[in-house]
Structure formats: C-alpha cells, structure tokens
Design a protein around this motif. Structure first.
Motif, PDB file in Angstrom:
ATOM      1  N   SER A   1      14.145 -25.686 -33.032  1.00  0.00           N
ATOM      2  CA  SER A   1      14.042 -26.930 -32.284  1.00  0.00           C
ATOM      3  C   SER A   1      14.505 -28.057 -33.194  1.00  0.00           C
ATOM      4  CB  SER A   1      12.599 -27.162 -31.835  1.00  0.00           C
ATOM      5  OG  SER A   1      12.514 -28.448 -31.264  1.00  0.00           O
ATOM      6  N   ILE A   2      15.460 -28.855 -32.730  1.00  0.00           N
ATOM      7  CA  ILE A   2      15.933 -29.999 -33.512  1.00  0.00           C
ATOM      8  C   ILE A   2      15.517 -31.267 -32.779  1.00  0.00           C
ATOM      9  CG2 ILE A   2      17.948 -31.174 -34.483  1.00  0.00           C
ATOM     10  CD1 ILE A   2      19.381 -28.464 -34.517  1.00  0.00           C
TER      11      ILE A   2
ATOM     12  N   LEU B   1      10.900 -25.820 -36.486  1.00  0.00           N
ATOM     13  CA  LEU B   1      11.044 -27.171 -35.940  1.00  0.00           C
ATOM     14  C   LEU B   1      11.733 -28.032 -36.977  1.00  0.00           C
ATOM     15  CD1 LEU B   1       7.343 -27.661 -34.760  1.00  0.00           C
ATOM     16  CD2 LEU B   1       9.288 -27.298 -33.246  1.00  0.00           C
ATOM     17  N   MET B   2      12.812 -28.675 -36.571  1.00  0.00           N
ATOM     18  CA  MET B   2      13.546 -29.528 -37.513  1.00  0.00           C
ATOM     19  C   MET B   2      13.609 -30.962 -37.007  1.00  0.00           C
ATOM     20  SD  MET B   2      16.645 -26.942 -38.381  1.00  0.00           S
ATOM     21  CE  MET B   2      16.395 -25.798 -37.048  1.00  0.00           C
TER      22      MET B   2
ATOM     23  N   ALA C   1      16.718 -19.124 -28.927  1.00  0.00           N
ATOM     24  CA  ALA C   1      16.657 -20.358 -28.132  1.00  0.00           C
ATOM     25  C   ALA C   1      16.745 -21.565 -29.046  1.00  0.00           C
ATOM     26  CB  ALA C   1      15.353 -20.404 -27.342  1.00  0.00           C
ATOM     27  N   LEU C   2      17.222 -22.675 -28.488  1.00  0.00           N
ATOM     28  CA  LEU C   2      17.345 -23.902 -29.260  1.00  0.00           C
ATOM     29  C   LEU C   2      16.871 -25.071 -28.391  1.00  0.00           C
ATOM     30  CD1 LEU C   2      20.554 -24.485 -31.378  1.00  0.00           C
ATOM     31  CD2 LEU C   2      18.689 -26.093 -31.166  1.00  0.00           C
TER      32      LEU C   2
ATOM     33  N   ARG D   1       7.226 -23.294 -38.257  1.00  0.00           N
ATOM     34  CA  ARG D   1       7.408 -23.978 -39.530  1.00  0.00           C
ATOM     35  C   ARG D   1       8.095 -25.299 -39.263  1.00  0.00           C
ATOM     36  NH1 ARG D   1       6.716 -21.785 -44.741  1.00  0.00           N
ATOM     37  NH2 ARG D   1       6.436 -19.544 -44.800  1.00  0.00           N
ATOM     38  N   MET D   2       7.588 -26.331 -39.919  1.00  0.00           N
ATOM     39  CA  MET D   2       8.199 -27.658 -39.740  1.00  0.00           C
ATOM     40  C   MET D   2       9.018 -28.002 -40.975  1.00  0.00           C
ATOM     41  SD  MET D   2       7.138 -30.763 -37.722  1.00  0.00           S
ATOM     42  CE  MET D   2       5.403 -31.065 -37.936  1.00  0.00           C
TER      43      MET D   2
END
Ligand SMILES: [Zn+2]
Length: 468
Positions: free
Chosen positions: A363-364, A443-444, A396-397, A336-337
C-alpha cells in the motif's frame, strides 16, 4: 538595571529556565490529553521564554548526535540499545522530533524542575538544517553523519547545501569524534579539515543481488569534477568510489562489513569488523540500507567507548523505530510500516521489497503536505518499474493519500497491471482492505500520511501511541 546584583541576575536566569521548563511540560501534557503528540509547540514556546534552555539542560549530559539525509531514526535506535546494553542511563528524541524545538522538549522531559539532567547520556537524531544550532547547544561527544542524498528539494535545496549545514554543526562542536560514512563521497568531505578524531565506517562489498535503477546524486569528483569510477556500488552514490583523474578515493574504513551472509525478511546477517576483529553480526531488521545504519551505530558505539561484543549483541536485539519496518498485526494480517520520503530512501525500500520471494501486498500512501514535500515529482525518479517485475509475487496494491491518483498514474507508466491497483482514500477502509489480505502487507506512507495512519491505528486497533 545597575541596581540588580550579580546573584539576583543568576536567580532571574534560573527563574526564566524554571518557567520555560514548566510551561513546556504543561503544554505537552495538555496536547497529550487531547491525543496530540509530536508537535513542535511545547519546545518552541519554551525556547521563546528561555533561548538558552537547551544549552542549560544539556550540561552534564553526554550526547551522541546523528544527522544526515537517511537512516537517522534507525541508527539512533541502534545506538540507544548499544548504550543501554553498556549500562548507560540514556534518553532519546522520539517521533521524529528532530528540530531544535522537539529536541528541547526531549531534554525538558528528562530533567528535574531545577533543570538538572535525570539521565547521563542522550542519543539525539537531528535534522540537517537544524544541526548547526543543536550541535552548539548540546556539544555532542560523538557526531554521526550518515549520508547526503537529494531530499525534499523544495525544503533543502541541493545536496551541497545540506552538506554545508552539517559542516556548520561540526564546526560548532570541534571536539566531537566524527563517525563518517566512508562510502559517501560527499559525507567524507566533512572529515577533510576535522581537528578531532574521525571513525570511518563502510561496506566493503556490494549489498544487493539485483538493484533498482538509480541516478547518482554525486557523479563528479569533489576535488577536480572528474567522473568517479566505482570498484562496486552498494546503492545510490555509495560504494568503492575513486577518481581516475586526481586520485581522490574512498577512505579505508575502521568499522566495516566484509560479507553479507543472509538477507532475510526479518533480519540481516553480515560479517563486520569492529575494533580490528571480525564478528558475525545479526542485524535485527531487514533491508540492505540497515546494514549501513548498523555500521554507523557500531562506529558511534566504539567512539563512545563501548566494547565490540556489547555492540554486536545490541544490534541483534534492538527494536526498529516509528515507521521504520515497524511490524504489527491487524485482524491476523501481518503488516510492516515503512516511511518513504525521498527517491533514494524509496529506492532502497524497493530494493528490499522486490527481492521478497513470497506473495505480498503493498500500500502506497502519497501525501503532498509541507512535511511530505509539496512537490511530488520525485516519484518519477523512483524505480517503481521494479514492482512490475515482481510479477505474481505482488498480489495487490492499495493506493491512498492526497495524491493517490498521481501515484496510480506513475505505477501505470511503470507497467504495474491496473487490475492489481485500487485507490482507497479513507484510512479506515484502507486498513480494512489490507487486513483482508491473506498475505503480509507493506504499508509505504509519506510522513504526514504515516502520522495519520498511526493515529488511526492507535485509536482503532490499540497500537502503542507513537510518542511513547
Ligand atoms: Zn578528482
């Protein structure tokens, strides 16, 4: 020149409109041919040729304009669905083209070469700073003001400045029905001297079980500068505010949520009062802040004359916008974004994410280009500490973007375990790493990071081009 007749002048004007229209379309086609969408160029050039182009094209189109700091895109998508379900032929501006140039290009695409509208209704998301000029040109029937939060400071200045811009737009369309967020003590001041009808909307109960720590953007009374008290806070400075000093308080809303029934990872169930009757409403998007967007859309729907049942149905099946919880799959991994653009919006995303009880990966992607805000100090105002509190749920990041290192530093200060963080600067490698995850990935990205990611995903994985 005095020897030009009145009818010739009219022809000159029409010719000018025609040339502007054709040029706008041509530039747009050429840009798309080269895989470039969502730029301001076509509209900017067209307005250079004919400065009244938008006003001309907007005649005969009944518009709903949506402005405010957060929630514009999602609210617009919801309203679009409401109008479609109500049988209107409607167009809307996509891909964040929410300045006067992008809005003009949208009207051009939805007009004949003779400048007549093809569709009768429009839902127009408008940047706060551009709202004055846009509102004057398109004369909306309904104006939705969502909220005012501290945004990219280097671009907008203080919240009161933003509020002033919206006020100017409202003044330019004095007959428009205003849909006002009753829970935002700043936005409600827009209705103070309104001549036209006002529809207030709000949420009558708290939204989250646990909330991130936030700084209020509006702690002081707009009337007397006393400190507000709250019966409840939904998020940010929104909620049941009142001033014990002068008595200024939240206006009773006309459209409102009485209960949040279930907040899932796919959608949200609430009970909402529309036109005096309570309905069970499924909002086809997760995230507490989307409850406000749904209320705003319902208010706009009623102001436009749509029946409550149609509104309820539309909220249950509209599809989310570009980068607003947008869902897709890459090599079997669900992603998702979610666009992150300012502290409040980011905190609301964290409110949602930190309440997820299944294993996930994040994820940033932090960029610092002009459209993102070149000053990234705002990340220190976001309660990233919530991520650390997720414990084992967070698997995880992945960090990326031009300022990935600063983001890593911020998260390290928030006590996110360093072992979980990985910096991957290359977009392709980043998505490959995310796709290897056996968990859903959120996803950010900031704005330009989202544009880049989206372009890559379209090219490599065949995702629908975002300007469609
Ligand atoms: Zn007061």
């Amino acid at each position: 020149m005095s020897f030009i007749h009145k009818s010739d002048k009219l022809t000159c004007m029409r010719l000018r409109t025609f040339i502007a229209l054709v040029t706008c379309r041509m530039i747009r086609r050429i840009l798309h041919l080269f895989g470039r969408g969502g730029t301001n160029l076509p509209g900017t050039v067209a307005l250079r040729i004919d400065k009244n182009l938008l006003k001309t094209l907007a005649e005969g189109v009944t518009a709903i304009a949506v402005t405010g700091t957060n929630g514009k895109t999602t609210t617009s998508h919801m309203i679009e669905q409401i109008l479609i379900d109500a049988g209107y032929d409607v167009f809307t501006n996509r891909a964040g083209a929410n300045l006067i140039s992008g809005i003009t290009a949208t009207y051009v695409e939805n007009a004949t070469l003779g400048g007549r509208p093809i569709k009768s209704a429009a839902v127009i998301e408008c940047d706060e700073a551009a709202f004055g000029a846009v509102s004057e040109a398109i004369s909306p029937k309904v104006i939705v003001a969502t909220n005012v939060f501290r945004d990219q400071l280097d671009r907008y200045g203080e919240v009161t400045h933003t509020l002033g811009k919206i006020r100017a737009g409202i003044a330019n369309s004095p007959k428009a029905t205003l849909c006002i967020n009753a829970d935002d003590s700043l936005i409600t001041t827009l209705a103070d001297n309104a001549e036209a009808e006002v529809v207030y909307y709000g949420v009558n109960v708290p939204i989250y079980k646990k909330r991130v720590h936030e700084i209020s953007d509006a702690p002081y009374c707009v009337r007397c500068h006393g400190i507000y008290r709250y019966d409840y806070v939904t998020f940010g400075h929104l909620g049941g505010f009142y001033c014990p000093n002068c008595g200024y308080k939240r206006h009773e809303p006309d459209v409102f949520v009485t209960e949040t029934v279930a907040m899932g990872s796919e959608n949200t169930d609430v009970r909402m009062v529309i036109a005096g009757r309570e309905y069970p409403v499924r909002i086809n998007l997760p995230g507490g802040y989307n409850i406000y967007n749904a209320c705003a859309a319902a208010a706009a729907g009623t102001a436009f004359g749509v029946e409550a049942e149609t509104i309820v149905h539309a909220l249950g099946h509209f599809t989310g916008g570009f980068g607003r919880m947008e869902k897709f799959t890459v090599d079997g991994t669900e992603m998702r974004m979610i666009l992150i653009k300012n502290p409040t919006a980011c905190n609301q995303v964290l409110n949602f994410l930190s309440n997820i009880e299944e294993p996930v990966a994040f994820s940033i992607v932090l960029n610092d280009r002009d459209a993102d805000s070149t000053d990234i100090s705002w990340i220190w105002d976001v309660d990233f500490e919530q991520i650390a509190k997720m414990g084992d749920h967070l698997k995880a990041l992945y960090l990326s973007g031009t300022r990935a290192e600063e983001m890593a530093m911020r998260l390290k200060y928030a006590d996110v375990p360093v072992g979980k963080m990985k910096i991957i600067k290359d977009d392709v490698k980043l998505i490959e790493a995310c796709a290897e995850s056996s968990y859903p990935v959120y996803l950010m990205p900031t704005y330009t990071a989202m544009i880049d990611l989206r372009r890559m995903l379209t090219k490599r994985y065949g995702l629908k081009a975002f300007w469609h």
